[in-house]
Structure formats: structure tokens, C-alpha cells
Design an enzyme around this catalytic site. Structure first.
Site, mmCIF file in Angstrom:
data_model
loop_
_atom_site.group_PDB
_atom_site.id
_atom_site.type_symbol
_atom_site.label_atom_id
_atom_site.label_comp_id
_atom_site.label_asym_id
_atom_site.label_seq_id
_atom_site.Cartn_x
_atom_site.Cartn_y
_atom_site.Cartn_z
ATOM 1 C CD GLU A 188 45.237 47.460 16.999
ATOM 2 O OE1 GLU A 188 44.419 48.318 16.622
ATOM 3 O OE2 GLU A 188 44.937 46.272 17.180
ATOM 4 C CD GLU A 382 44.427 45.352 21.528
ATOM 5 O OE1 GLU A 382 43.506 45.151 20.711
ATOM 6 O OE2 GLU A 382 44.935 46.463 21.718
HETATM 7 C C1 BGP Z 1 42.133 46.898 18.657
HETATM 8 C C2 BGP Z 1 42.319 48.047 19.591
HETATM 9 C C3 BGP Z 1 41.536 47.972 20.846
HETATM 10 C C4 BGP Z 1 40.252 47.239 20.710
HETATM 11 C C5 BGP Z 1 40.243 46.045 19.828
HETATM 12 C C6 BGP Z 1 38.886 45.455 19.494
HETATM 13 O O1 BGP Z 1 42.288 47.320 17.368
HETATM 14 O O2 BGP Z 1 43.669 48.232 19.923
HETATM 15 O O3 BGP Z 1 41.469 49.254 21.392
HETATM 16 O O4 BGP Z 1 39.128 47.766 21.159
HETATM 17 O O5 BGP Z 1 40.894 46.282 18.640
HETATM 18 O O6 BGP Z 1 38.217 46.284 18.598
HETATM 19 P P1 BGP Z 1 36.717 46.707 18.836
HETATM 20 O O7 BGP Z 1 36.687 47.308 20.193
HETATM 21 O O8 BGP Z 1 36.392 47.710 17.808
HETATM 22 O O9 BGP Z 1 35.927 45.478 18.710
#
Ligand code: BGP
Length: 484
Positions: A188, A382
Site C-alpha cells: 500500500e 488483499e
Molecule cells: C491493509 C493492510 C493490512 C491489513 C488490512 C486490514 O491496509 O495492508 O496490513 O491489516 O489493511 O486492515 P485492518 O487490519 O486495520 O483491519
């Protein structure tokens, strides 16, 4: 059959959120090791959640707590990796996206030679994955730079960090290149502007009069240069490997058809695309450069940088997609949180408890937009739903909401593939419950596999298969044919 024959189905994790063992086998402190879980977290206030001060960092360094410094404990994958990989294999994973903790290989980021114990850990993972037939997709930088580099250099704001990162990447290519053929440079990459400390080690007090934003854009430039250098290096050391960029796809719609809303939305989306544009087209978008100049935020670009960026563009485009937002020029428009961002609420969409708006069609739109813009193979690295789960008396976990979320998104992926989008694979976030990136909670669960641990680290860490585990296994086994 819609999904291509060799479609890479799997899941995605990040070292700082699941490995734990933050001080084991010579590992140094990373920026994530000094971030605390806050019991009363306000999801709308992601800026405060991400805020860090020098005093806060110093007191964290003198503290050995692992209750509130949740990422220090993760889910103890460091010791349970064999069991976890076996569970991924049981689901039929073709690919696992994971990251390498820079601080396991170079604990302070500045050593001349790598920490062999850190290398041995990843070597053993890759060997096991090979045995299980799981292809690794490795992120070189996923929010886990050495804390020392943040304190000493103000992270990526300092150009010298480029070479330190290249040194780390060289070791990764040389030692893991025989196992790893798919690489991502910065997770990201656009998040630098939203949480500068965890993405790029930037500490506001060290930015001085130049201000934090100047540091951020300078750091982004350094990451573009580093990304290009690392791509070049990968091609020399592992010629059959491929390098991808990684973008948070923050798909934003106009709240209304008022042309001013449309224009504001266009600006938002172009600001998001900027980070991918540089890495695919090999040049800064002219409009972004002009905007930065007007705001006094132009980065220092040294001779040769732009040529390097132009000559070493990425092979594929990967992205995360969780939610969509809208934009409006109406100052009274109701706002809602997304992934480290606040946007305007969309009346057509439901939201999760954390406020993220659930929008499967937005994934189709994103795939089509990205493919049309870049004409490069795409990889969804993701996508998932953070929810609280309930364990029944008999130990089962009925997470139909998660199955519904994935099914709806997969149907939209099918439509995008059918429309002609070239998609390499899909890795869900995250196949196993782990520590949330934004809130450091354990209770915001994403997994097909449940981990017995609460927000304060209490629990046996036992792994349990949720209903979604069996469902995803079936989806993979039928290559997306059976999603019922
Ligand atoms: C993305 C990241 C991850 C992740 C995911 C979910 O932005 O790359 O590392 O964890 O989001 O976010 P969160 O864990 O805050 O719910």
C-alpha cells in the site's frame, strides 16, 4: 469455467501482524513494535490512532509489555508456522502472500552482514511451502522498517535509507530467489500519506519546519527510486521472477451527479492512482507534479532518478480492496471511515462494525478501471471482512457473513475476468485471524481459521476451522465453479 486454469488462489499475511516473537533470534525493533492497542479506539479518528511522538517511542523502547504492544506477540506464527502452513495447504492454497521482517534480517537496518538466524527462519518457511505446493508471493516492505532507521534518519524522508533497503532486498533475492518468483516492493505504497510512521518511519517532530507533508512526498520519491533499484536488482539476480507494485484501491464515487462532486471525486481517484502511475508508466503524472509544486511540497529529485524510474517499471499491478467511498463538495455530507481514510457515506451500501462500506460491485469496477488504465496483469492481494466471531459451545464458528462477503466479491471478479481483465490470482486478507493493522485489535477477525486470543493477548492460541474454511476449500478445489 471463468477463472483461468492456473489461477493463484490463496491468502495474505504480514510479518508484523502474525509472527510475534519480536525479540527472538536477534530480531530488532520495528516501527510496529512500538504501536499500542488502545481499548477505546475511535475508528473515525484514524489519524490519532496512527499518531506517534518521540517520547512515546522512547517509553515503548523501555517497556517489555506484550499486552498492549499487540504486534510484538502477533499470533505466534514464529513458533506455529508448521501447523499454520499445513492448514493453508489443507484449504488447497496455491499461493501465500507473506512479508519478510526487515528487522529479522538486519535488526537495526544498518548492519554490514545479515542475521543468519532470521534468514534461516524464512528459508525453512519457503522449503515447507515448496513441499506443500504453495507458491510464495513476498512483500519486501509491509509496515515493518527498523525502528532505528526511523529514529536516526526520520525513515524514508532520508535518501540514505534507499541503499539500506536495497541491501536488505539483495539478501532476500540472493537467499530466497530460488524459492520466490513473485515479489511486491511496498505494501500500500500510497498509505505513506495516511500513516507516515508505520509506512515510512516518519516522526513528525523530526520533520522540523519543513513539515510532515514535505517529508512524506520526499519519502514517496525515495520509495519510487528504491522500488526501481530493487526491480533492477531482482532482474539481475532472479531473472525469472516478477515484481509488482501494491496499491490501496480506494475506489471513490461521486456522491451525486453534481459536476462539482464529480470533479472532486476525479481528484481523489487521481491522487490514489499517482503511486501506481509512477511505477507502471515510469514517470510522475504532470498534474500531480504541478499540484505538489503549488502546495510547496515538491520532492528533491536527483539527477538520474527519473531515468532509473523510467527504465525499471513493474511487471504486474497488485492491490488491496476492502470498501468504497463517495466524495462530495457538501460540507455537511455524512462521513464514514474506510481503510485509514474518511469519506462520504454511500446510502446504497451496508457497513461493517468498523464503518467500512461493503461494496462487491466496486471490486469489479476497480478491476476494470485498473486493467484499462495499466494493461498489466492484476493481482488482488488483499480483500476480506473484519468481524467479531462467536465460538459455539461445541467449538464451531458459523461465519456465514464472511462467506457471503467473499461469495459476492468472487462473483464480481468473475464478471471482470469475463469482461477481459487479466487477473493472476487472489489472496484473501487474512486467512488466519491476526492483529489488525489499524486498531491493533485481535477481535477484528478476518480469518478462515480462528485463533484463540483476545485483544489483551489472553487465550490458548489454539487454531480452529471456521465454516468459511470449508467453503473456501471447496471454492479453490473447483477453481471457483462451486461457490454455494
Ligand atoms: C491493509 C493492510 C493490512 C491489513 C488490512 C486490514 O491496509 O495492508 O496490513 O491489516 O489493511 O486492515 P485492518 O487490519 O486495520 O483491519
Amino acid at each position: 469455467m471463468t477463472f483461468p486454469k492456473n489461477f493463484l488462489w490463496g491468502g495474505a499475511v504480514a510479518a508484523n501482524q502474525y509472527e510475534g516473537a519480536y525479540d527472538v533470534d536477534g530480531k530488532g525493533l520495528s516501527v510496529e513494535d512500538v504501536i499500542t492497542y488502545k481499548p477505546k479506539v475511535d475508528v473515525k479518528d484514524y489519524k490519532t490512532n496512527a499518531h506517534i511522538s518521540l517520547d512515546g517511542i522512547k517509553s515503548a523502547m523501555n517497556d517489555t509489555d506484550i499486552t498492549y504492544y499487540a504486534k510484538r506477540r502477533g499470533i505466534d506464527f514464529y513458533h506455529r508456522w508448521k501447523e499454520d502452513l499445513a492448514l493453508f495447504a489443507e484449504m488447497g492454497f496455491k499461493v501465500l502472500r507473506l512479508s519478510i521482517a526487515w528487522t529479522r534480517i538486519f535488526p537495526s537496518g544498518e548492519e554490514e552482514t545479515p542475521n543468519e538466524a532470521g534468514i534461516a527462519f524464512y528459508e525453512k518457511l519457503f522449503q515447507e511451502m515448496k513441499r506443500l505446493g504453495i507458491e510464495p508471493l513476498v512483500t519486501l516492505s509491509h509496515y515493518e522498517m527498523p525502528l532505528n532507521l526511523a529514529l536516526k534518519y526520520n525513515g524514508w524522508a532520508d535518501r540514505r535509507v534507499i541503499d539500506l533497503f536495497v541491501r536488505f532486498s539483495r539478501v532476500c533475492f540472493e537467499r530466497f530467489g530460488k524459492y520466490v518468483k513473485y515479489w511486491l516492493n511496498f505494501n500500500e505504497v500510497d498509505s505513506l500519506i495516511r500513516h507516515p510512521f508505520t509506512t515510512a518511519g516518519i516522526i513528525p517532530e523530526l520533520c522540523g519546519e519543513r513539515g510532515e507533508l514535505v517529508c512524506c512526498y520526499q519519502a514517496a520519491h525515495h520509495q519510487f527510486v528504491a522500488g526501481a533499484k530493487v526491480t533492477k536488482l531482482m532482474r539481475e539476480i532472479v531473472p525469472d521472477a516478477k515484481m509488482g507494485l501494491m496499491l490501496t484501491k480506494l475506489t471513490t464515487y461521486p456522491r451525486t451527479c453534481n459536476p462539482e462532486d464529480v470533479a472532486a471525486t476525479q481528484k481523489k481517484n487521481l491522487e490514489n492512482y499517482f503511486y501506481a502511475d509512477v511505477q507502471v508508466f515510469g514517470e510522475y503524472p504532470r498534474m500531480i507534479l504541478r499540484d505538489l509544486e503549488k502546495r510547496g511540497l515538491s520532492p528533491v529529485i536527483e539527477a538520474g532518478d527519473l531515468e532509473l524510474i523510467r527504465a525499471n517499471t513493474v511487471d504486474f499491478v497488485s492491490f488491496s480492496y476492502y470498501m468504497s467511498l463517495t466524495e462530495s463538495v457538501d460540507p455537511n455530507a455524512e462521513r464514514t471511515p474506510g481503510n485509514t481514510i474518511l469519506g462520504v457515506k454511500n446510502p446504497y451500501l451496508p457497513s461493517s462494525e468498523w464503518g467500512w462500506q461493503i461494496d462487491p460491485v466496486g471490486l469489479r469496477i476497480s478491476l476494470i478501471e485498473l486493467y484499462d488504465r495499466y494493461r498489466k496483469p492484476l493481482f488482488i492481494v488483499e480483500n476480506g471482512l473484519g468481524m467479531r466471531d462467536t465460538v459455539e459451545a461445541d467449538g464451531s464458528i458459523h461465519d456465514n457473513y464472511r462467506i457471503d462477503y467473499f461469495r459476492a466479491h468472487f462473483r464480481e471478479i468473475e464478471k471482470a475476468i469475463d469482461a477481459g481483465v487479466d487477473l493472476m490470482g487472489y489472496t484473501s486478507w487474512a486467512p488466519i485471524d491476526l492483529i489488525s493493522a489499524n486498531t491493533n485489535q485481535m477481535s477484528k477477525r478476518y480469518g478462515f481459521i480462528y485463533v484463540d486470543q483476545d485483544d489483551l493477548g489472553r487465550g490458548t492460541l489454539e487454531r480452529k476451522r471456521k465454516d468459511s474454511f470449508y467453503w473456501y476449500k471447496k471454492v479453490i478445489a473447483t477453481n471457483g465453479e462451486d461457490m454455494n
